[in-house]
Design a protein around this motif. Structure first.
Motif, PDB file in Angstrom:
ATOM      1  N   GLY A 156     -10.755   1.730  -4.432  1.00 17.68           N
ATOM      2  CA  GLY A 156     -11.082   0.317  -4.535  1.00 17.68           C
ATOM      3  C   GLY A 156     -11.699  -0.136  -3.226  1.00 17.68           C
ATOM      4  N   VAL A 157     -12.561  -1.139  -3.317  1.00 17.25           N
ATOM      5  CA  VAL A 157     -13.230  -1.637  -2.116  1.00 17.25           C
ATOM      6  C   VAL A 157     -13.072  -3.154  -2.056  1.00 17.25           C
ATOM      7  N   TRP A 196      -5.033  -0.851 -10.375  1.00 15.22           N
ATOM      8  CA  TRP A 196      -3.993  -0.117  -9.652  1.00 15.22           C
ATOM      9  C   TRP A 196      -4.583   1.166  -9.078  1.00 15.22           C
ATOM     10  N   LEU A 197      -4.431   1.351  -7.780  1.00 18.37           N
ATOM     11  CA  LEU A 197      -5.063   2.498  -7.108  1.00 18.37           C
ATOM     12  C   LEU A 197      -4.060   3.613  -6.825  1.00 18.37           C
ATOM     13  N   ASN A 198      -3.045   3.673  -7.616  1.00 18.96           N
ATOM     14  CA  ASN A 198      -1.967   4.645  -7.404  1.00 18.96           C
ATOM     15  C   ASN A 198      -2.411   5.953  -6.735  1.00 18.96           C
ATOM     16  N   ALA A 202      -7.254 -10.254  -2.763  1.00 20.55           N
ATOM     17  CA  ALA A 202      -8.263  -9.337  -3.292  1.00 20.55           C
ATOM     18  C   ALA A 202      -7.611  -8.094  -3.886  1.00 20.55           C
ATOM     19  N   TYR A 203      -6.552  -7.615  -3.237  1.00 19.54           N
ATOM     20  CA  TYR A 203      -5.864  -6.398  -3.722  1.00 19.54           C
ATOM     21  C   TYR A 203      -5.245  -6.643  -5.096  1.00 19.54           C
ATOM     22  N   PHE A 223       0.850  -1.199   0.000  1.00 14.95           N
ATOM     23  CA  PHE A 223       0.000   0.000   0.000  1.00 14.95           C
ATOM     24  C   PHE A 223       0.881   1.243   0.000  1.00 14.95           C
ATOM     25  N   ARG A 224       1.929   1.176   0.789  1.00 17.53           N
ATOM     26  CA  ARG A 224       2.871   2.289   0.901  1.00 17.53           C
ATOM     27  C   ARG A 224       3.519   2.579  -0.466  1.00 17.53           C
TER      28      ARG A 224
END
Lengths: 113, 229
Positions: free
Chosen positions: B64-65, B111-113, B105-106, B28-29
């Protein structure tokens, strides 16, 4: 019943140790469980028997050493013992407490053949 | 019994989950993604709250969820109807999400940049408290239809959360709901917990919730990026 998932975690650790250190049978699994952790010891014992079946820990005795809940009281500037998270400081009656101990959930030792 | 030997182990029972959670946190980081783990009892309104929040924030953030439930994909479908991608995780008999489920799931989300990831945990105020998913923080959703003493009855969850969203605040007048007492009880368990009141039905209080999210998003950005903005 997250105790089931926790027991799977315990068996995972025991099996890894069995491979690493070469033992085939565990007689006692000793846990350290903090008073403020997420575990009900009775539920843990109930689940353990089921999860341990057909593993190196089948039939092993589960021993649980409970460690006390400890918090730092900001008002008193000292460590105090608490039994629950919502308890006030036993000295001053306040709730400015930061939990510093008693959250452990650990496999401490094994007695093996 | 003389053949018995004692082996010192000293390993955390949740060690494996914690390692996987640390991996998630690093991912995530690296993606500059701010991840929240939403927890509550069943029926507190997590999904309704998320439907409103993602609809109103999707213009500002990639979102994203991840939806956790024992069964059905109803919740993910409600999120997808807003145009936001959602992955449903069914835990079967399991009572909580764990870090491995979130990692899988991720992988399946776009991509949620630089965006936001909302993880809606299984409705359960007990088990999800113990399982780190790699989130930036937990948000506990409490509704005015629940008893004010719920933070005392389920202290682990309120102790583990950074923010308490008190939902269904529009119903408070007809319920004799005691807001001050609820907050007092929550702070007995967690003196540092932040509190916001919202209504997923009317939208009341959401501006303050978005401000809270934006403050966190700015705080996690690398200093160079913040300076360039």
């Amino acid at each position: 019943m997250h105790e089931m998932a926790l027991c799977e975690g315990i068996i995972g650790i025991v099996e890894e140790e069995a491979r690493k250190r070469g033992f085939a049978k565990v007689n006692v699994v000793c846990l350290e469980i903090g008073a403020l952790s997420h575990v009900a010891p009775e539920a843990m014992k109930f689940c353990f028997e089921a999860v341990a079946a057909r593993t190196v820990a089948q039939g092993a005795k589960l021993e649980i050493v409970e460690t006390p809940g400890v918090a730092w009281c900001m008002a008193c500037s000292k460590s105090v013992e608490i039994k629950q998270r919502y308890e006030p400081c036993p000295s001053c009656g306040g709730y400015q407490l930061q939990v510093t101990g008693g959250e452990e959930m650990r496999v401490r030792e094994l007695e093996v053949d | 019994m003389s053949s018995d030997r004692i082996i010192q182990v000293e390993r955390d029972i949740l060690g494996k989950n914690d390692r996987l959670a640390a991996d998630n946190r690093a991912r995530f980081r690296a993606d500059d993604v701010l991840a929240f783990n939403l927890v509550s009892s069943p029926g507190a309104g997590k999904t309704s709250l998320l439907v409103r929040a993602v609809s109103e924030l999707k213009g500002s953030f990639a979102i994203g969820v991840i939806e956790g439930d024992q069964q059905t994909s109803n919740d993910a479908e409600r999120i997808r109807a807003t145009g936001v991608p959602a992955i449903q995780v069914n835990t079967g008999k399991g009572c909580h999400l764990d870090a491995a489920m979130v990692a899988d799931a991720y992988d399946r989300l776009p991509w949620l940049n630089g965006g936001l990831l909302f993880i809606e945990n299984v409705g359960n105020l007990v088990c999800p408290a113990a399982f780190d998913l790699g989130e930036a923080c937990k948000i506990v959703v409490f509704s005015t239809t629940e008893g004010e003493d719920k933070p005392l009855k389920y202290p682990d969850m309120f102790a583990a959360s950074s923010l308490m969203l008190i939902n269904k605040i529009d119903l408070a007048p007809v319920l004799d709901f005691d807001l001050a007492k609820t907050i007092e009880y929550a702070r007995r368990v967690n003196p540092n917990i932040e509190v916001l009141t919202v209504s997923a039905r009317t939208g009341e209080g959401f501006a303050a919730f978005y401000a809270w999210i934006r403050k966190r998003a700015v705080a996690m950005k690398p200093a160079t990026m913040t300076a360039a903005e």
